[in-house]
Design an enzyme around this catalytic site. Sequence first.
Site, PDB file in Angstrom:
ATOM      1  N   HIS A 132       0.867  -1.177   0.000  1.00 26.31           N
ATOM      2  CA  HIS A 132       0.000   0.000   0.000  1.00 26.31           C
ATOM      3  C   HIS A 132       0.906   1.230   0.000  1.00 26.31           C
ATOM      4  CE1 HIS A 132      -2.771   2.984   1.782  1.00 26.31           C
ATOM      5  NE2 HIS A 132      -3.774   2.178   1.474  1.00 26.31           N
ATOM      6  N   ASP A 209       2.967  -4.304   8.152  1.00 32.22           N
ATOM      7  CA  ASP A 209       1.706  -3.603   7.959  1.00 32.22           C
ATOM      8  C   ASP A 209       0.590  -4.625   8.133  1.00 32.22           C
ATOM      9  OD1 ASP A 209      -0.649  -2.583   6.905  1.00 32.22           O
ATOM     10  OD2 ASP A 209       0.253  -1.817   5.073  1.00 32.22           O
ATOM     11  N   GLN A 212      -4.669  -5.177   6.950  1.00 30.16           N
ATOM     12  CA  GLN A 212      -5.611  -6.132   6.368  1.00 30.16           C
ATOM     13  C   GLN A 212      -5.534  -7.507   7.019  1.00 30.16           C
ATOM     14  OE1 GLN A 212      -7.903  -5.224   4.293  1.00 30.16           O
ATOM     15  NE2 GLN A 212      -7.120  -3.174   3.875  1.00 30.16           N
ATOM     16  N   LYS A 235     -10.577  -1.153  10.447  1.00 37.44           N
ATOM     17  CA  LYS A 235     -10.663  -2.388   9.660  1.00 37.44           C
ATOM     18  C   LYS A 235     -11.211  -3.535  10.513  1.00 37.44           C
ATOM     19  CE  LYS A 235      -7.930  -0.473   6.390  1.00 37.44           C
ATOM     20  NZ  LYS A 235      -8.374  -0.041   5.061  1.00 37.44           N
ATOM     21  N   CYS A 373      -4.865   2.533  -3.612  1.00 39.95           N
ATOM     22  CA  CYS A 373      -3.640   3.036  -2.978  1.00 39.95           C
ATOM     23  C   CYS A 373      -2.490   2.042  -3.139  1.00 39.95           C
ATOM     24  CB  CYS A 373      -3.873   3.351  -1.497  1.00 39.95           C
ATOM     25  SG  CYS A 373      -5.078   4.660  -1.207  1.00 39.95           S
TER      26      CYS A 373
END
Length: 415
Positions: A132, A209, A212, A235, A373
Amino acid sequence: MSSQTSLISAPFDVEKIREDFPVLKQFIHGKPLVYLDSAATAQKPTVVVDSIRHFHEVDCANIHRGVHELSQRSTAAYEETRSKAKQFLNSKTTNELIFVRGTTEGINLVASSWGRKNVREGDEIVISALEHHSNIVPWQMLCEEKGAKLRVIPMNDRGELLLEEYAKLLNPRTRMVAVTHVSNALGTINPIKEMIAMAHQAGALTLIDGAQAAPHLKVDVQDLDADFYTMSGHKVVGPTGIGILYGKAALLNAMPPYQGGGDMIKMVTFEKTTYADLPYKFEAGTPNIAGGIGLGAAFDYVSKIGLDKIAAYEHELLLYGTEALSRIPGLRIIGTAREKAAVLSFVMEGIHPHDIGTVLDRQGIAVRTGHHCAQPVMDWFHVPATTRASLAFYNTTAEIDALIAGLGKVKEIFS
């Protein structure tokens, strides 16, 4: 809907869960809402909304600074979320957990604080082709400032990182490996534990990261041995504007503050400031108190259902959706990794994704269209954009059927 839902093999009462999400009961353009954009932001259960309302209606006060009852109650509720985050991510202590606005700020905090202190000219930062923009741009900025080099792990046509190429990138100049746990654009689940071990063997640190991953997988930062791991509350059915950065205590203690101001100090004089201990050294100013409390309610909600059950149910949805989309002539799924989270990105021959999204919206179906993104990912697959249907544990096979029917309408219009 119930007959379709019965196709799911996992023991999962999705209809009962859907009752917890008022937004799912509405109609869009006269059609029942089919929300397939949870990778952008998840919908919020009533318990999360109620926790935020309760704070504003009953306990509203600033935290850490007041001796009066409202401040004490607000502080306790806010800090309780840090304890819940400790359980959710399995950190050793709450001191390793920093409240941030979300994954983006978590990455920027590490790049700014750790990076500016430790990265020198000629050093290298390794990211991946799946990232991302939030895990690209901060490292680009750091490399430009320090004269360091950004290296990129390539991927194959399935959207899987090439670990043999990753191994070739690692060398004594590698200072940080910053990679996504789960791709937001493709759904690829990276072998993070193995990649972290490879980085450590080369003497590099790691930042993951987890934006997700945290909503879909059980995350154990100790088992992964991640140096830094960051996630976004919105999220994980929590509020926007709140997230968590995990960092190993020794690393955080050695890093300078990210911002200066109130609540991150022990003592201030015009000659010198002494900073607060972890985690408060990195939490300047009045935080998103309501968001923090709402995130605690979200942790409770997701944990009560069970991330193992969520992952199993969403995997069944993914298989169902993949098979259904694959039967549509002229449709190509972008990202076919063997290990995937519940993301279906696709293109349709001769039809722009924005047109697909617009027609689907008129059918009450919410998907994401664009580059997500992740423009380098789109460039890799030689597409300007994709349509992305991202699934969550409150979705059903009947909603996937509605998507398929909606795509049939798209083909009718543009044929």
